[in-house]
Design a protein around this motif. Sequence first.
Motif, PDB file in Angstrom:
ATOM      1  N   HIS A  49       0.837  -1.196   0.000  1.00  0.00           N
ATOM      2  CA  HIS A  49       0.000   0.000   0.000  1.00  0.00           C
ATOM      3  C   HIS A  49       0.871   1.244   0.000  1.00  0.00           C
ATOM      4  O   HIS A  49       2.074   1.172   0.200  1.00  0.00           O
ATOM      5  CB  HIS A  49      -0.962   0.002   1.193  1.00  0.00           C
ATOM      6  N   ARG A  50       0.234   2.390  -0.254  1.00  0.00           N
ATOM      7  CA  ARG A  50       0.952   3.665  -0.324  1.00  0.00           C
ATOM      8  C   ARG A  50       0.118   4.759   0.334  1.00  0.00           C
ATOM      9  O   ARG A  50      -1.079   4.584   0.569  1.00  0.00           O
ATOM     10  CB  ARG A  50       1.235   4.029  -1.780  1.00  0.00           C
ATOM     11  N   SER A  51       0.755   5.862   0.605  1.00  0.00           N
ATOM     12  CA  SER A  51       0.041   7.031   1.118  1.00  0.00           C
ATOM     13  C   SER A  51      -0.519   7.816  -0.054  1.00  0.00           C
ATOM     14  O   SER A  51       0.013   7.758  -1.158  1.00  0.00           O
ATOM     15  CB  SER A  51       0.999   7.934   1.901  1.00  0.00           C
ATOM     16  N   PRO A  52      -1.566   8.587   0.165  1.00  0.00           N
ATOM     17  CA  PRO A  52      -2.089   9.427  -0.924  1.00  0.00           C
ATOM     18  C   PRO A  52      -1.052  10.466  -1.346  1.00  0.00           C
ATOM     19  O   PRO A  52      -0.312  10.999  -0.517  1.00  0.00           O
ATOM     20  CB  PRO A  52      -3.312  10.110  -0.307  1.00  0.00           C
ATOM     21  N   THR A  53      -1.000  10.742  -2.631  1.00  0.00           N
ATOM     22  CA  THR A  53      -0.047  11.723  -3.150  1.00  0.00           C
ATOM     23  C   THR A  53      -0.566  13.133  -2.874  1.00  0.00           C
ATOM     24  O   THR A  53      -1.744  13.334  -2.550  1.00  0.00           O
ATOM     25  CB  THR A  53       0.156  11.543  -4.665  1.00  0.00           C
ATOM     26  N   ALA A  54       0.315  14.116  -3.050  1.00  0.00           N
ATOM     27  CA  ALA A  54      -0.075  15.506  -2.842  1.00  0.00           C
ATOM     28  C   ALA A  54      -1.148  15.921  -3.841  1.00  0.00           C
ATOM     29  O   ALA A  54      -2.074  16.671  -3.504  1.00  0.00           O
ATOM     30  CB  ALA A  54       1.139  16.414  -2.964  1.00  0.00           C
ATOM     31  N   MET A  59      -7.336  17.407  -4.377  1.00  0.00           N
ATOM     32  CA  MET A  59      -8.616  17.277  -5.087  1.00  0.00           C
ATOM     33  C   MET A  59      -9.753  17.402  -4.076  1.00  0.00           C
ATOM     34  O   MET A  59      -9.710  16.796  -2.999  1.00  0.00           O
ATOM     35  CB  MET A  59      -8.693  15.924  -5.814  1.00  0.00           C
ATOM     36  N   PRO A  60     -10.786  18.207  -4.389  1.00  0.00           N
ATOM     37  CA  PRO A  60     -11.860  18.448  -3.410  1.00  0.00           C
ATOM     38  C   PRO A  60     -12.679  17.212  -3.057  1.00  0.00           C
ATOM     39  O   PRO A  60     -13.172  17.091  -1.942  1.00  0.00           O
ATOM     40  CB  PRO A  60     -12.731  19.513  -4.077  1.00  0.00           C
ATOM     41  N   GLU A  61     -12.831  16.273  -3.988  1.00  0.00           N
ATOM     42  CA  GLU A  61     -13.659  15.098  -3.708  1.00  0.00           C
ATOM     43  C   GLU A  61     -12.889  13.987  -2.995  1.00  0.00           C
ATOM     44  O   GLU A  61     -13.493  13.007  -2.540  1.00  0.00           O
ATOM     45  CB  GLU A  61     -14.276  14.540  -5.005  1.00  0.00           C
ATOM     46  N   PHE A  62     -11.578  14.137  -2.863  1.00  0.00           N
ATOM     47  CA  PHE A  62     -10.760  13.087  -2.245  1.00  0.00           C
ATOM     48  C   PHE A  62     -10.804  13.202  -0.719  1.00  0.00           C
ATOM     49  O   PHE A  62     -10.689  14.287  -0.148  1.00  0.00           O
ATOM     50  CB  PHE A  62      -9.308  13.172  -2.726  1.00  0.00           C
ATOM     51  N   VAL A  63     -10.972  12.058  -0.062  1.00  0.00           N
ATOM     52  CA  VAL A  63     -10.940  11.994   1.408  1.00  0.00           C
ATOM     53  C   VAL A  63      -9.883  10.964   1.787  1.00  0.00           C
ATOM     54  O   VAL A  63      -9.928   9.828   1.329  1.00  0.00           O
ATOM     55  CB  VAL A  63     -12.313  11.577   1.979  1.00  0.00           C
ATOM     56  N   ASP A  64      -8.925  11.380   2.609  1.00  0.00           N
ATOM     57  CA  ASP A  64      -7.885  10.457   3.063  1.00  0.00           C
ATOM     58  C   ASP A  64      -8.452   9.609   4.196  1.00  0.00           C
ATOM     59  O   ASP A  64      -8.783  10.110   5.265  1.00  0.00           O
ATOM     60  CB  ASP A  64      -6.664  11.243   3.538  1.00  0.00           C
ATOM     61  N   LEU A  65      -8.558   8.319   3.948  1.00  0.00           N
ATOM     62  CA  LEU A  65      -9.149   7.401   4.923  1.00  0.00           C
ATOM     63  C   LEU A  65      -8.110   6.668   5.761  1.00  0.00           C
ATOM     64  O   LEU A  65      -8.468   5.836   6.588  1.00  0.00           O
ATOM     65  CB  LEU A  65     -10.035   6.381   4.191  1.00  0.00           C
ATOM     66  N   THR A  66      -6.833   6.964   5.553  1.00  0.00           N
ATOM     67  CA  THR A  66      -5.768   6.274   6.275  1.00  0.00           C
ATOM     68  C   THR A  66      -5.942   6.446   7.780  1.00  0.00           C
ATOM     69  O   THR A  66      -6.147   7.541   8.279  1.00  0.00           O
ATOM     70  CB  THR A  66      -4.389   6.825   5.849  1.00  0.00           C
TER      71      THR A  66
END
Length: 153
Positions: A49-54, A59-66
């Motif tokens: 797995h990876r972390s979300p990129t910058a 992006m407004p619709e992206f939610v980091d669920l980590t």
Amino acid sequence: MTRLANIDFDSVAPLYPSDKVAGRVAGRGEHFEWSPPPTSVHSADPIEHRSPTAAERIMPEFVDLTGIKSGRLTVLGMAVDVSANGTRWVVRCVCGSYELRRTRYIKACAAGEKTGNNEPMCQSCAYTKKLRQGFHNPKKAAAAAQAIMEAAR
């Protein structure tokens, strides 16, 4: 006298269950061996797995669920291999197994929509829970009964 009366106890004794749960499960012809459906990813080994990129984070619709914990599942990060059907996240169950779940599922579980009476868990834990609650698969029970009858001949 029946055919089964001729069977030696020493040949049948290893077939007897060792405890109450094993007896209940074996009596129905069920077993705890489980294999995941072919369309899902389930592993005892960690899934890459990876972390979300910058770029993804702005992006407004992206939610980091980590790091979100829901039921028995903890979100570790995004799956490395990108699916055409959307983002898939690597989750770890408390039993130690890893699975891939979609963003929609994780958000619904975190909001309490998906849970109902069941807490979110890996598919293996869900199957074991169904067995403990008395789930009975007649096809498997019939196959086990047939195997016992064949062995008794």
